[in-house]
Design a protein around this motif. Structure first.
Motif, PDB file in Angstrom:
ATOM      1  N   GLN A  78     158.410  99.549   5.155  1.00  0.00           N
ATOM      2  CA  GLN A  78     158.581  98.095   5.021  1.00  0.00           C
ATOM      3  C   GLN A  78     158.826  97.720   3.558  1.00  0.00           C
ATOM      4  N   SER A  79     159.708  98.486   2.928  1.00  0.00           N
ATOM      5  CA  SER A  79     160.003  98.292   1.511  1.00  0.00           C
ATOM      6  C   SER A  79     160.862  97.057   1.290  1.00  0.00           C
ATOM      7  N   ASP A  80     160.655  96.435   0.149  1.00  0.00           N
ATOM      8  CA  ASP A  80     161.484  95.286  -0.209  1.00  0.00           C
ATOM      9  C   ASP A  80     162.749  95.777  -0.912  1.00  0.00           C
ATOM     10  N   LYS A  81     163.596  94.839  -1.290  1.00  0.00           N
ATOM     11  CA  LYS A  81     164.880  95.155  -1.901  1.00  0.00           C
ATOM     12  C   LYS A  81     164.710  95.907  -3.223  1.00  0.00           C
ATOM     13  N   LYS A  82     163.687  95.579  -3.998  1.00  0.00           N
ATOM     14  CA  LYS A  82     163.479  96.258  -5.281  1.00  0.00           C
ATOM     15  C   LYS A  82     163.176  97.746  -5.068  1.00  0.00           C
ATOM     16  N   VAL A  83     162.312  98.049  -4.128  1.00  0.00           N
ATOM     17  CA  VAL A  83     161.991  99.453  -3.847  1.00  0.00           C
ATOM     18  C   VAL A  83     163.250 100.179  -3.373  1.00  0.00           C
ATOM     19  N   GLU A  84     164.017  99.505  -2.529  1.00  0.00           N
ATOM     20  CA  GLU A  84     165.261 100.102  -2.039  1.00  0.00           C
ATOM     21  C   GLU A  84     166.210 100.419  -3.193  1.00  0.00           C
ATOM     22  N   LEU A  85     166.416  99.463  -4.064  1.00  0.00           N
ATOM     23  CA  LEU A  85     167.352  99.664  -5.173  1.00  0.00           C
ATOM     24  C   LEU A  85     166.873 100.736  -6.147  1.00  0.00           C
ATOM     25  N   PHE A  89     168.678 104.225  -6.999  1.00  0.00           N
ATOM     26  CA  PHE A  89     168.979 104.509  -8.402  1.00  0.00           C
ATOM     27  C   PHE A  89     168.446 105.877  -8.805  1.00  0.00           C
ATOM     28  N   LEU A  90     167.243 106.196  -8.364  1.00  0.00           N
ATOM     29  CA  LEU A  90     166.633 107.464  -8.730  1.00  0.00           C
ATOM     30  C   LEU A  90     167.284 108.650  -8.025  1.00  0.00           C
ATOM     31  N   ILE A  91     167.716 108.452  -6.799  1.00  0.00           N
ATOM     32  CA  ILE A  91     168.215 109.592  -6.033  1.00  0.00           C
ATOM     33  C   ILE A  91     169.682 109.925  -6.309  1.00  0.00           C
ATOM     34  N   GLU A  92     170.490 108.927  -6.640  1.00  0.00           N
ATOM     35  CA  GLU A  92     171.923 109.185  -6.811  1.00  0.00           C
ATOM     36  C   GLU A  92     172.242 110.258  -7.837  1.00  0.00           C
ATOM     37  N   PRO A  93     171.693 110.213  -9.053  1.00  0.00           N
ATOM     38  CA  PRO A  93     172.048 111.287  -9.997  1.00  0.00           C
ATOM     39  C   PRO A  93     171.487 112.644  -9.581  1.00  0.00           C
ATOM     40  N   CYS A  94     170.435 112.660  -8.807  1.00  0.00           N
ATOM     41  CA  CYS A  94     169.832 113.926  -8.383  1.00  0.00           C
ATOM     42  C   CYS A  94     170.628 114.592  -7.265  1.00  0.00           C
ATOM     43  N   MET A  95     171.375 113.811  -6.515  1.00  0.00           N
ATOM     44  CA  MET A  95     172.132 114.373  -5.397  1.00  0.00           C
ATOM     45  C   MET A  95     173.276 115.270  -5.862  1.00  0.00           C
ATOM     46  N   VAL A  96     173.672 115.170  -7.128  1.00  0.00           N
ATOM     47  CA  VAL A  96     174.738 116.033  -7.639  1.00  0.00           C
ATOM     48  C   VAL A  96     174.188 117.237  -8.392  1.00  0.00           C
ATOM     49  N   GLU A  97     172.876 117.364  -8.449  1.00  0.00           N
ATOM     50  CA  GLU A  97     172.244 118.487  -9.134  1.00  0.00           C
ATOM     51  C   GLU A  97     172.100 119.670  -8.176  1.00  0.00           C
ATOM     52  N   GLN A 117     158.261 103.505  -5.263  1.00  0.00           N
ATOM     53  CA  GLN A 117     157.078 102.657  -5.078  1.00  0.00           C
ATOM     54  C   GLN A 117     156.123 102.808  -6.260  1.00  0.00           C
ATOM     55  N   CYS A 118     155.912 104.027  -6.735  1.00  0.00           N
ATOM     56  CA  CYS A 118     155.048 104.257  -7.899  1.00  0.00           C
ATOM     57  C   CYS A 118     155.679 103.675  -9.160  1.00  0.00           C
ATOM     58  N   THR A 119     156.967 103.821  -9.283  1.00  0.00           N
ATOM     59  CA  THR A 119     157.684 103.353 -10.472  1.00  0.00           C
ATOM     60  C   THR A 119     157.611 101.843 -10.634  1.00  0.00           C
ATOM     61  N   LEU A 120     157.610 101.118  -9.576  1.00  0.00           N
ATOM     62  CA  LEU A 120     157.644  99.656  -9.673  1.00  0.00           C
ATOM     63  C   LEU A 120     156.382  99.075 -10.296  1.00  0.00           C
ATOM     64  N   GLY A 121     155.353  99.873 -10.426  1.00  0.00           N
ATOM     65  CA  GLY A 121     154.164  99.404 -11.118  1.00  0.00           C
ATOM     66  C   GLY A 121     154.312  99.469 -12.631  1.00  0.00           C
ATOM     67  N   VAL A 122     155.353 100.083 -13.117  1.00  0.00           N
ATOM     68  CA  VAL A 122     155.611 100.253 -14.549  1.00  0.00           C
ATOM     69  C   VAL A 122     156.707  99.280 -14.946  1.00  0.00           C
ATOM     70  N   SER A 123     156.506  98.546 -16.058  1.00  0.00           N
ATOM     71  CA  SER A 123     157.493  97.532 -16.425  1.00  0.00           C
ATOM     72  C   SER A 123     158.250  97.824 -17.705  1.00  0.00           C
ATOM     73  N   ARG A 124     158.037  98.998 -18.316  1.00  0.00           N
ATOM     74  CA  ARG A 124     158.756  99.312 -19.554  1.00  0.00           C
ATOM     75  C   ARG A 124     160.225  99.594 -19.271  1.00  0.00           C
ATOM     76  N   GLU A 125     161.070  99.417 -20.289  1.00  0.00           N
ATOM     77  CA  GLU A 125     162.501  99.672 -20.158  1.00  0.00           C
ATOM     78  C   GLU A 125     162.769 101.182 -20.169  1.00  0.00           C
TER      79      GLU A 125
END
Length: 162
Positions: A78-85, A89-97, A117-125
């Motif tokens: 039941q992820s929201d749009k942010k988790v989806e995006l 974002f995280l998986i696309e560059p890894c799919m070519v590895e 989901q874990c990453t969204l708790g972090v707000s640094r750039e």
């Protein structure tokens, strides 16, 4: 590539015929996946071996892919749009590895949904070391269209894989 790999696993092909194998796999994939097909007349001379490939694959054309599992896990969690995006974002560059081929598509997808989901708790750039060589994906996901997903720092779990 999956069709080519599976075909070559059950049917040998001489080196001179590998281009033919690739073109036939492309044609089969287009017939199966795409809305608009390539002009068949352009491929007719090289596609006469299509049935050999289809028979070797026992007409088993569908395989589960990471994208489908990502959609399932995002929906199940039941992820929201942010988790989806962030997940995409995280998986696309890894799919070519190449080294990521060792993971089944389902495990690969669920790991990145959890990482997002874990990453969204972090707000640094993101910093320059997080961007890596694949800057096109970073530029894509740093835009507002993709929810600025690249502005998040990945979780420790992702870093452990590399």
């Amino acid at each position: 590539m999956n069709i080519i790999d599976r075909f070559l696993a059950v049917q040998s092909a001489i080196r001179k015929k590998l281009q033919l194998v690739g073109i036939i796999a492309l044609l089969l994939t287009c017939k199966y996946e795409e809305v608009s097909l390539p002009v068949v007349e352009d491929l007719i001379l090289i596609s006469d071996k299509e049935m050999l490939m289809v028979n070797a694959l026992q007409f088993n054309m569908t395989v589960p892919i990471t994208y489908v599992f990502m959609r399932w896990f995002l929906k199940a969690s039941q992820s929201d749009k942010k988790v989806e995006l962030v997940s995409f974002f995280l998986i696309e560059p890894c799919m070519v590895e190449y080294k990521m081929l060792r993971f089944p598509p389902s495990m690969f997808a669920v790991a990145f949904v959890f990482t997002a989901q874990c990453t969204l708790g972090v707000s640094r750039e993101w910093n320059t070391t997080s961007v890596g060589k694949l800057t096109g994906v970073h530029r894509k996901y740093i835009t507002s269209k993709y929810g600025n997903a690249a502005r998040r720092e990945p979780s420790f779990l992702l870093e452990a894989w590399f």
